[in-house]
Write an enzyme that holds these catalytic residues in place. Structure first.
Site, PDB file in Angstrom:
ATOM      1  N   ASN A  11       0.868  -1.181   0.000  1.00  0.00           N
ATOM      2  CA  ASN A  11       0.000   0.000   0.000  1.00  0.00           C
ATOM      3  C   ASN A  11       0.903   1.228   0.000  1.00  0.00           C
ATOM      4  O   ASN A  11       1.484   1.574   1.022  1.00  0.00           O
ATOM      5  CB  ASN A  11      -0.890  -0.026   1.260  1.00  0.00           C
ATOM      6  CG  ASN A  11      -1.739   1.228   1.395  1.00  0.00           C
ATOM      7  OD1 ASN A  11      -1.787   2.057   0.481  1.00  0.00           O
ATOM      8  ND2 ASN A  11      -2.410   1.370   2.524  1.00  0.00           N
ATOM      9  N   LYS A  13       0.056   4.229  -0.265  1.00  0.00           N
ATOM     10  CA  LYS A  13      -0.597   5.435   0.288  1.00  0.00           C
ATOM     11  C   LYS A  13      -0.357   6.604  -0.666  1.00  0.00           C
ATOM     12  O   LYS A  13      -0.367   6.393  -1.878  1.00  0.00           O
ATOM     13  CB  LYS A  13      -0.096   5.686   1.717  1.00  0.00           C
ATOM     14  CG  LYS A  13      -0.249   4.426   2.580  1.00  0.00           C
ATOM     15  CD  LYS A  13      -0.026   4.623   4.042  1.00  0.00           C
ATOM     16  CE  LYS A  13      -0.210   3.288   4.764  1.00  0.00           C
ATOM     17  NZ  LYS A  13      -0.068   3.394   6.202  1.00  0.00           N
ATOM     18  N   HIS A  97      -9.470   1.211   5.090  1.00  0.00           N
ATOM     19  CA  HIS A  97      -8.200   1.423   5.792  1.00  0.00           C
ATOM     20  C   HIS A  97      -8.442   2.383   6.953  1.00  0.00           C
ATOM     21  O   HIS A  97      -9.259   3.305   6.837  1.00  0.00           O
ATOM     22  CB  HIS A  97      -7.165   1.997   4.820  1.00  0.00           C
ATOM     23  CG  HIS A  97      -5.785   1.967   5.379  1.00  0.00           C
ATOM     24  ND1 HIS A  97      -5.355   2.890   6.306  1.00  0.00           N
ATOM     25  CD2 HIS A  97      -4.755   1.124   5.175  1.00  0.00           C
ATOM     26  CE1 HIS A  97      -4.108   2.598   6.642  1.00  0.00           C
ATOM     27  NE2 HIS A  97      -3.718   1.537   5.975  1.00  0.00           N
ATOM     28  N   GLU A  99      -6.823   4.786   7.967  1.00  0.00           N
ATOM     29  CA  GLU A  99      -6.587   6.195   7.623  1.00  0.00           C
ATOM     30  C   GLU A  99      -7.822   6.796   6.958  1.00  0.00           C
ATOM     31  O   GLU A  99      -8.031   8.011   7.016  1.00  0.00           O
ATOM     32  CB  GLU A  99      -5.339   6.304   6.729  1.00  0.00           C
ATOM     33  CG  GLU A  99      -4.069   6.075   7.546  1.00  0.00           C
ATOM     34  CD  GLU A  99      -2.895   5.556   6.752  1.00  0.00           C
ATOM     35  OE1 GLU A  99      -2.907   5.640   5.511  1.00  0.00           O
ATOM     36  OE2 GLU A  99      -1.948   5.034   7.388  1.00  0.00           O
ATOM     37  N   GLU A 167      -5.290  -4.768  10.746  1.00  0.00           N
ATOM     38  CA  GLU A 167      -4.300  -3.711  10.902  1.00  0.00           C
ATOM     39  C   GLU A 167      -4.589  -2.931  12.175  1.00  0.00           C
ATOM     40  O   GLU A 167      -5.411  -2.004  12.158  1.00  0.00           O
ATOM     41  CB  GLU A 167      -4.361  -2.733   9.719  1.00  0.00           C
ATOM     42  CG  GLU A 167      -4.103  -3.359   8.377  1.00  0.00           C
ATOM     43  CD  GLU A 167      -3.491  -2.353   7.406  1.00  0.00           C
ATOM     44  OE1 GLU A 167      -2.498  -2.703   6.778  1.00  0.00           O
ATOM     45  OE2 GLU A 167      -3.983  -1.223   7.312  1.00  0.00           O
ATOM     46  N   GLY A 173       2.675   2.468  10.788  1.00  0.00           N
ATOM     47  CA  GLY A 173       3.662   3.537  10.647  1.00  0.00           C
ATOM     48  C   GLY A 173       4.389   3.881  11.937  1.00  0.00           C
ATOM     49  O   GLY A 173       5.043   4.918  12.026  1.00  0.00           O
ATOM     50  N   SER A 212       3.497  -1.948  10.302  1.00  0.00           N
ATOM     51  CA  SER A 212       4.941  -2.015  10.574  1.00  0.00           C
ATOM     52  C   SER A 212       5.582  -3.346  10.191  1.00  0.00           C
ATOM     53  O   SER A 212       6.527  -3.800  10.850  1.00  0.00           O
ATOM     54  CB  SER A 212       5.229  -1.675  12.037  1.00  0.00           C
ATOM     55  OG  SER A 212       4.845  -0.332  12.321  1.00  0.00           O
TER      56      SER A 212
HETATM   57  P1  13P Z   1       3.144   0.572   7.613  1.00  0.00           P
HETATM   58  O1  13P Z   1       3.607  -0.746   7.029  1.00  0.00           O
HETATM   59  O2  13P Z   1       3.885   1.740   7.054  1.00  0.00           O
HETATM   60  O3  13P Z   1       3.069   0.515   9.092  1.00  0.00           O
HETATM   61  O4  13P Z   1       1.630   0.762   7.083  1.00  0.00           O
HETATM   62  C1  13P Z   1       0.754  -0.271   7.234  1.00  0.00           C
HETATM   63  C2  13P Z   1      -0.474   0.030   6.474  1.00  0.00           C
HETATM   64  O5  13P Z   1      -1.220   0.924   6.819  1.00  0.00           O
HETATM   65  C3  13P Z   1      -0.737  -0.769   5.279  1.00  0.00           C
HETATM   66  O6  13P Z   1      -2.024  -0.543   4.788  1.00  0.00           O
END
Ligand code: 13P
Length: 249
Positions: A11, A13, A97, A99, A167, A173, A212
């Site tokens: 992903n 982003k 997600h 976010e 997740e 992150g 992560s």
């Molecule tokens: P990270 O791997 O950067 O922690 O992000 C995870 C994520 O949100 C994948 O959709």
């Protein structure tokens, strides 16, 4: 249940403007030279779907979008429908997600509506669920995830390909990950709900872990009972790191 073929999803982003194409090309070349048994998907921003698709053509990498609108078309400035994403080359779409749940107030019901639209357009939805730190600290992680899976995965998933990604919000992150036991526990909850709702389709749908994941922890996480793959953010932006995760599976 152990799944031998893992689904490894990157992903990106809102990243990939500088050098994204080159990283995708490097990944594609590496996987052409030395194929993997695992399924690999890259989810770049919508504007890059077609170009990344061209850059990885001839490799086993598939393309996914990061979101779609629930409606098939219409006056929705700034949005992308499932059909548009599909036309641009996407075979998958990440939905719900955290976010988007947090930043765009997406409810379970909206995520389910988007998933129905994705299925209708022939996309495989990857439906994200996960608790916040406050919810985990309050001992509510399993209940929250169970509720999200019940309400975000639509009934139509019974007859179509889909995946769920666990997740935990606090692991995204941050460099923090749950213990392997905690991952196994929540994956078992997701599997129980899916199997209860969808029978055999629910027993085989991949359940990913995201948050992560990096080249160092990937092997341990991907070998946890019930983990069918990974949804990788930051570490999917560099071909070398993402490749190491793909190879760790
Ligand atoms: P990270 O791997 O950067 O922690 O992000 C995870 C994520 O949100 C994948 O959709």
């Amino acid at each position: 249940m152990k799944q031998s073929v893992k689904l490894i999803v990157g992903n990106w982003k809102m990243n990939g403007a500088a050098g994204g194409l080159e990283q995708a090309r490097l990944l594609a070349e590496a996987l052409k030279d030395q194929p993997t048994a695992n399924q690999v998907v890259l989810c770049p921003p919508a504007t890059l779907l077609e170009r990344i698709g061209s850059a990885v053509a001839g490799s086993p990498i598939q393309i996914g979008a990061q979101d779609c609108r629930a409606e098939p078309s219409g006056a929705f400035t700034g949005c992308v429908s499932a059909e548009l994403a599909s036309e641009a080359g996407a075979a998958f779409v990440i939905l719900g997600h955290s976010e988007r749940r947090a930043g765009f107030s997406e409810s379970d019901e909206l995520v389910a509506a988007k998933a129905r639209a994705a299925l209708a357009a022939g996309l495989t939805p990857i439906i994200c669920v996960g608790e916040t730190l406050e919810q985990r600290d309050a001992g509510q992680a399993a209940d929250i995830v169970e509720r999200q899976v019940r309400a975000s995965v639509p009934d139509q998933a019974r007859t179509a390909a889909f995946a769920v990604s666990y997740e935990p919000v606090w692991a995204i992150g941050t460099g923090r990950t749950p213990t392997l036991d905690q991952i196994a526990e929540i994956h078992a909850v997701v599997r129980r709900v899916l199997a209860e709702r969808f029978g055999s389709a629910g027993e085989t749908a991949p359940i990913l872990y995201g948050g992560s994941v990096n080249p160092k922890n990937a092997a341990d996480i991907l070998h946890v009972e019930g983990v069918g793959g990974a949804l990788v953010g930051g570490a999917s932006l560099k071909a070398d790191d993402f490749l190491a995760i793909i190879r760790a599976a």
